[in-house]
Design a protein around this motif. Structure first.
Motif, PDB file in Angstrom:
ATOM      1  N   LEU A 285     -13.043  -2.530   0.527  1.00 24.90           N
ATOM      2  CA  LEU A 285     -11.640  -2.909   0.687  1.00 24.90           C
ATOM      3  C   LEU A 285     -11.261  -2.746   2.001  1.00 24.90           C
ATOM      4  O   LEU A 285     -10.272  -3.487   2.777  1.00 24.90           O
ATOM      5  CB  LEU A 285     -10.810  -2.489  -0.485  1.00 24.90           C
ATOM      6  CG  LEU A 285     -10.914  -3.042  -1.940  1.00 24.90           C
ATOM      7  CD1 LEU A 285     -10.082  -2.090  -2.871  1.00 24.90           C
ATOM      8  CD2 LEU A 285     -10.338  -4.405  -1.669  1.00 24.90           C
TER       9      LEU A 285
ATOM     10  N   LEU B 171     -14.046   1.155  -2.383  1.00 20.10           N
ATOM     11  CA  LEU B 171     -12.925   1.505  -1.327  1.00 20.10           C
ATOM     12  C   LEU B 171     -13.345   1.145   0.042  1.00 20.10           C
ATOM     13  O   LEU B 171     -12.434   0.783   0.887  1.00 20.10           O
ATOM     14  CB  LEU B 171     -12.352   3.004  -1.642  1.00 20.10           C
ATOM     15  CG  LEU B 171     -11.287   3.226  -0.431  1.00 20.10           C
ATOM     16  CD1 LEU B 171     -10.227   2.531  -0.834  1.00 20.10           C
ATOM     17  CD2 LEU B 171     -11.172   4.807  -0.879  1.00 20.10           C
TER      18      LEU B 171
ATOM     19  N   TYR C 133      -9.436   2.875  -6.381  1.00 18.82           N
ATOM     20  CA  TYR C 133     -10.872   2.732  -5.801  1.00 18.82           C
ATOM     21  C   TYR C 133     -11.468   3.661  -4.960  1.00 18.82           C
ATOM     22  O   TYR C 133     -10.498   4.760  -4.516  1.00 18.82           O
ATOM     23  CB  TYR C 133     -10.609   1.427  -4.731  1.00 18.82           C
ATOM     24  CG  TYR C 133     -10.561   0.018  -5.654  1.00 18.82           C
ATOM     25  CD1 TYR C 133     -11.972  -0.397  -6.024  1.00 18.82           C
ATOM     26  CD2 TYR C 133      -9.448  -0.643  -5.682  1.00 18.82           C
ATOM     27  CE1 TYR C 133     -11.946  -1.585  -6.691  1.00 18.82           C
ATOM     28  CE2 TYR C 133      -9.434  -1.676  -6.289  1.00 18.82           C
ATOM     29  CZ  TYR C 133     -10.612  -2.301  -6.540  1.00 18.82           C
ATOM     30  OH  TYR C 133     -10.520  -3.577  -7.560  1.00 18.82           O
TER      31      TYR C 133
ATOM     32  N   GLU D 292       0.605  -1.238  -0.117  1.00 14.36           N
ATOM     33  CA  GLU D 292      -0.040  -0.272   0.162  1.00 14.36           C
ATOM     34  C   GLU D 292       0.902   1.371   0.054  1.00 14.36           C
ATOM     35  O   GLU D 292       0.734   2.229  -0.979  1.00 14.36           O
ATOM     36  CB  GLU D 292      -0.853   0.043   1.223  1.00 14.36           C
ATOM     37  CG  GLU D 292      -2.060  -1.004   1.085  1.00 14.36           C
ATOM     38  CD  GLU D 292      -2.678  -1.234   2.519  1.00 14.36           C
ATOM     39  OE1 GLU D 292      -3.440  -0.121   2.711  1.00 14.36           O
ATOM     40  OE2 GLU D 292      -3.048  -2.324   2.957  1.00 14.36           O
TER      41      GLU D 292
ATOM     42  N   LEU E 196      -5.043   0.011  -3.906  1.00 10.70           N
ATOM     43  CA  LEU E 196      -6.533   0.648  -3.626  1.00 10.70           C
ATOM     44  C   LEU E 196      -6.400   2.114  -4.535  1.00 10.70           C
ATOM     45  O   LEU E 196      -7.359   2.843  -4.282  1.00 10.70           O
ATOM     46  CB  LEU E 196      -6.226   0.999  -2.172  1.00 10.70           C
ATOM     47  CG  LEU E 196      -6.247  -0.308  -1.143  1.00 10.70           C
ATOM     48  CD1 LEU E 196      -6.473   0.294   0.247  1.00 10.70           C
ATOM     49  CD2 LEU E 196      -7.164  -1.348  -1.472  1.00 10.70           C
TER      50      LEU E 196
END
Length: 290
Positions: free
Chosen positions: A209, A206, A201, A188, A198
């Protein structure tokens, strides 16, 4: 206890993350957000429409698949004496959905044309190729020593030995890594690749997730807590002990995270390879009966 587990598995993790954010703020001499801030963020995101940068079905399905995988992981774990989803060989199923979670992130990230998203997917895939086998080897040591492929049976029948003590340490390590704490939040890496998988998203997808990531972290730490608590207690006492071990482990991990900087990918993989070598040695020791 199983009913309590069904309630806390999906709803407690975001609150725990809020507490973790407060602890980090205290360590860094900040006020920090409310302990409910993570829940506020998730609820807000779930109420918003998602902006779709691609028509790919994989992009839209990945958050739902990740959330379903994380929930399955949490529901396969024992809460007190038994698990909500409990069947012979559920350890194999746990490893499957555990791997499926990362696969969902990777496929979702690769389905969109974004360099940050692809970088995050490649990092997630690289880490998975190292740490998923390490987890399988570690959990395999417990299975070999107890003669069972049931998570609940293993947790209740673990007894101390040289290989088991080593397996506990390895399980604690891989739990920390797979929980996404610094220095292993490389996939990330918000300050480097804008949350990687991500990145593209938004809105509801989002939110799903982020919720899934919190549940996965809960499941990994609860698995470790179960293996520590259940060999020495049963019933309601076992659940209370599980919860205490879980909270202590969680807070120690958050504290350790606050004192570290992020690893480079090559540094993390080298650590993982060393773990695999140690795991194989412990597996041989366990096979020899020690």
């Amino acid at each position: 206890m199983e009913l309590i587990g069904a309630i806390i598995a999906p709803f407690l993790p975001p609150l725990l993350d809020g507490i973790a954010r407060k602890v980090r703020a205290m360590i860094q001499n900040r006020v920090g957000p409310s302990i409910f801030q993570t829940w506020y963020d998730i609820i807000t995101l779930l109420s918003m429409d998602s902006i779709l940068p691609t028509s790919s079905l994989a992009f839209r399905l990945a958050p739902y698949l990740a959330l379903a995988s994380a929930l399955c992981m949490a529901l396969m774990l024992p809460y007190g004496s038994d698990a909500i989803i409990n069947f012979g060989g559920d350890l194999i199923a746990f490893i499957y959905v555990f791997t499926l979670f990362s696969a969902a992130l990777v496929f979702g990230a690769l389905s969109v044309d974004n360099s940050y998203s692809h970088a995050g997917a490649n990092r997630e895939l690289t880490l998975s190729l190292v740490f998923k086998p390490l987890f399988a080897i570690t959990i395999g040591i417990f299975a070999l020593k107890t003669g069972s492929l049931s998570i609940t049976e293993i947790a209740h029948s673990v007894s101390p030995s040289i290989s088991i003590i080593g397996a506990y340490l390895l399980l604690l390590y891989v739990t920390y890594v797979e929980s996404g704490f610094i220095p292993y939040d490389i996939a990330e890496a918000e300050t480097e690749i804008l949350e990687g998988p991500l990145t593209e998203y938004s809105g509801r997808l989002l939110g799903l997730l982020k919720w899934a990531l919190q549940i996965k972290r809960f499941a990994m730490i609860w698995l470790f807590a179960s293996f520590v608590a259940l060999p020495v207690a049963e019933g309601a006492i076992a659940f209370v002990l599980q919860l205490l071990v879980f909270l202590l482990t969680y807070l120690l991990m958050v504290t350790y995270e606050s004192l570290n900087a992020r690893y480079r990918l090559d540094q993390a993989t080298k650590q993982g390879v060393k773990g695999i070598v140690i795991g194989v040695i412990l597996m041989i020791i366990a096979w020899l009966g020690w």
